[in-house]
Design a protein around this motif. Structure first.
Motif, mmCIF file in Angstrom:
data_model
loop_
_atom_site.group_PDB
_atom_site.id
_atom_site.type_symbol
_atom_site.label_atom_id
_atom_site.label_comp_id
_atom_site.label_asym_id
_atom_site.label_seq_id
_atom_site.Cartn_x
_atom_site.Cartn_y
_atom_site.Cartn_z
ATOM 1 N N SER A 6 -11.061 5.596 5.299
ATOM 2 C CA SER A 6 -12.289 5.419 4.124
ATOM 3 C C SER A 6 -11.259 4.561 3.106
ATOM 4 C CB SER A 6 -12.901 6.702 3.684
ATOM 5 O OG SER A 6 -13.607 6.287 2.693
ATOM 6 N N ILE A 7 -10.123 5.141 2.779
ATOM 7 C CA ILE A 7 -9.285 4.771 1.666
ATOM 8 C C ILE A 7 -8.980 3.361 2.068
ATOM 9 C CG2 ILE A 7 -7.161 4.987 0.445
ATOM 10 C CD1 ILE A 7 -7.676 8.249 0.688
ATOM 11 N N GLU A 8 -8.412 3.131 3.122
ATOM 12 C CA GLU A 8 -8.052 1.748 3.625
ATOM 13 C C GLU A 8 -9.295 0.804 3.713
ATOM 14 O OE1 GLU A 8 -6.625 2.690 7.525
ATOM 15 O OE2 GLU A 8 -4.621 2.976 6.930
ATOM 16 N N ALA A 9 -10.140 0.945 4.004
ATOM 17 C CA ALA A 9 -11.315 0.268 4.103
ATOM 18 C C ALA A 9 -11.716 0.129 2.376
ATOM 19 C CB ALA A 9 -12.430 0.956 4.711
ATOM 20 N N LYS A 10 -11.927 0.969 1.840
ATOM 21 C CA LYS A 10 -12.302 0.515 0.149
ATOM 22 C C LYS A 10 -11.395 -0.227 -0.315
ATOM 23 C CE LYS A 10 -15.249 4.449 -0.623
ATOM 24 N NZ LYS A 10 -15.406 5.728 -1.256
ATOM 25 N N LEU A 11 -9.934 0.069 -0.143
ATOM 26 C CA LEU A 11 -8.776 -0.764 -1.009
ATOM 27 C C LEU A 11 -8.697 -2.084 -0.218
ATOM 28 C CD1 LEU A 11 -6.135 1.845 -0.986
ATOM 29 C CD2 LEU A 11 -7.192 1.224 -3.026
ATOM 30 N N ALA A 12 -9.125 -2.251 0.923
ATOM 31 C CA ALA A 12 -9.096 -3.518 1.406
ATOM 32 C C ALA A 12 -10.182 -4.704 0.922
ATOM 33 C CB ALA A 12 -9.078 -3.643 2.887
ATOM 34 N N ALA A 13 -11.401 -3.969 0.878
ATOM 35 C CA ALA A 13 -12.431 -4.553 0.230
ATOM 36 C C ALA A 13 -12.312 -4.980 -1.133
ATOM 37 C CB ALA A 13 -13.833 -3.766 0.450
ATOM 38 N N ALA A 14 -11.892 -3.941 -1.853
ATOM 39 C CA ALA A 14 -11.888 -4.199 -3.330
ATOM 40 C C ALA A 14 -10.718 -4.906 -3.800
ATOM 41 C CB ALA A 14 -11.761 -2.810 -4.017
ATOM 42 N N PHE A 15 -9.616 -5.009 -3.259
ATOM 43 C CA PHE A 15 -8.613 -5.449 -3.692
ATOM 44 C C PHE A 15 -7.761 -6.776 -2.801
ATOM 45 C CE2 PHE A 15 -8.292 -1.454 -5.613
ATOM 46 C CZ PHE A 15 -8.542 -1.667 -6.868
ATOM 47 N N SER A 16 -8.393 -6.991 -1.686
ATOM 48 C CA SER A 16 -7.611 -7.867 -0.817
ATOM 49 C C SER A 16 -6.302 -8.065 -0.714
ATOM 50 C CB SER A 16 -8.157 -9.465 -1.014
ATOM 51 O OG SER A 16 -9.710 -9.439 -1.106
ATOM 52 N N PRO A 17 -5.707 -6.927 -0.388
ATOM 53 C CA PRO A 17 -4.202 -6.632 -0.446
ATOM 54 C C PRO A 17 -3.465 -7.518 0.385
ATOM 55 C CG PRO A 17 -5.023 -4.895 0.532
ATOM 56 C CD PRO A 17 -6.324 -5.631 0.309
ATOM 57 N N GLU A 18 -2.285 -7.949 -0.072
ATOM 58 C CA GLU A 18 -1.417 -8.732 0.769
ATOM 59 C C GLU A 18 -0.564 -7.597 1.900
ATOM 60 O OE1 GLU A 18 1.699 -10.756 -1.383
ATOM 61 O OE2 GLU A 18 0.378 -12.141 -2.204
ATOM 62 N N ARG A 19 -0.316 -6.342 1.252
ATOM 63 C CA ARG A 19 0.243 -5.343 1.864
ATOM 64 C C ARG A 19 -0.475 -3.922 1.563
ATOM 65 N NH1 ARG A 19 6.679 -4.691 0.890
ATOM 66 N NH2 ARG A 19 6.417 -2.768 2.444
ATOM 67 N N LEU A 20 -0.874 -3.111 2.604
ATOM 68 C CA LEU A 20 -1.260 -1.961 2.295
ATOM 69 C C LEU A 20 -0.890 -0.855 3.260
ATOM 70 C CD1 LEU A 20 -3.680 -0.300 1.016
ATOM 71 C CD2 LEU A 20 -5.372 -1.093 2.624
ATOM 72 N N GLU A 21 -0.518 0.504 2.760
ATOM 73 C CA GLU A 21 -0.202 1.342 3.642
ATOM 74 C C GLU A 21 -0.739 2.560 2.968
ATOM 75 O OE1 GLU A 21 3.907 3.534 5.259
ATOM 76 O OE2 GLU A 21 3.988 1.690 3.987
ATOM 77 N N VAL A 22 -1.326 3.290 3.829
ATOM 78 C CA VAL A 22 -1.985 4.620 3.347
ATOM 79 C C VAL A 22 -1.471 5.783 4.163
ATOM 80 C CG1 VAL A 22 -4.096 6.050 2.967
ATOM 81 C CG2 VAL A 22 -4.094 3.680 2.537
ATOM 82 N N VAL A 23 -0.475 6.668 3.487
ATOM 83 C CA VAL A 23 0.153 7.729 4.267
ATOM 84 C C VAL A 23 -0.387 8.965 3.986
ATOM 85 C CG1 VAL A 23 2.499 8.498 4.662
ATOM 86 C CG2 VAL A 23 2.142 6.239 3.987
ATOM 87 N N ASN A 24 -0.786 9.835 4.836
ATOM 88 C CA ASN A 24 -1.142 11.222 4.850
ATOM 89 C C ASN A 24 0.086 12.152 4.729
ATOM 90 O OD1 ASN A 24 -2.007 13.803 5.072
ATOM 91 N ND2 ASN A 24 -3.142 13.426 6.961
ATOM 92 N N GLU A 25 0.437 12.428 3.537
ATOM 93 C CA GLU A 25 1.534 13.455 3.354
ATOM 94 C C GLU A 25 1.242 14.946 3.346
ATOM 95 O OE1 GLU A 25 3.312 11.725 -0.345
ATOM 96 O OE2 GLU A 25 4.248 10.150 0.691
ATOM 97 N N SER A 26 0.103 15.245 3.884
ATOM 98 C CA SER A 26 -0.211 16.585 3.555
ATOM 99 C C SER A 26 0.410 17.646 4.286
ATOM 100 C CB SER A 26 -1.588 16.739 4.352
ATOM 101 O OG SER A 26 -2.691 16.063 3.589
ATOM 102 N N GLY A 27 1.076 17.231 5.386
ATOM 103 C CA GLY A 27 2.053 18.091 6.298
ATOM 104 C C GLY A 27 3.396 18.405 5.536
#
Length: 93
Positions: A6-27
């Motif tokens: 969901s985060i990846e999709a929203k960021l891609a749609a809103a900001f048209s990024p050249e680079r995008l990485e969403v990292v789950n750091e919960s562990g």
């Protein structure tokens, strides 16, 4: 849909990024509180490079991302680390 997707999709749609990485750091946060085992998607890191951030300061970039992801934050996303840059700006990742 997972919080990560969901985060990846929203960021891609809103900001048209050249680079995008969403990292789950919960562990990485397991045991910080007695009831938290590090499972799930509660602590995320966003790394994004987008022309949309040109001319914006760090705080404005963070606010734009936090505003966009308000639904996820309200639904239980506990921590969101943001590393946002405009093209050509140095990044550590």
């Amino acid at each position: 849909m997972s919080i990560t997707r969901s985060i990846e999709a929203k960021l891609a749609a809103a900001f048209s990024p050249e680079r995008l990485e969403v990292v789950n750091e919960s562990g990485l946060h397991a045991g910080h509180q007695p009831s938290f085992d590090g499972e799930g998607e509660t602590h995320m890191r966003v790394r994004i490079v987008s022309a949309a951030f040109e001319g914006m300061g760090r705080v404005a970039r963070h606010r734009a991302i936090n505003d966009l992801l308000k639904e996820e934050l309200d639904a239980g996303l506990h921590a969101l680390a943001v590393e946002a840059a405009a093209p050509g700006e140095p990044v550590r990742w």
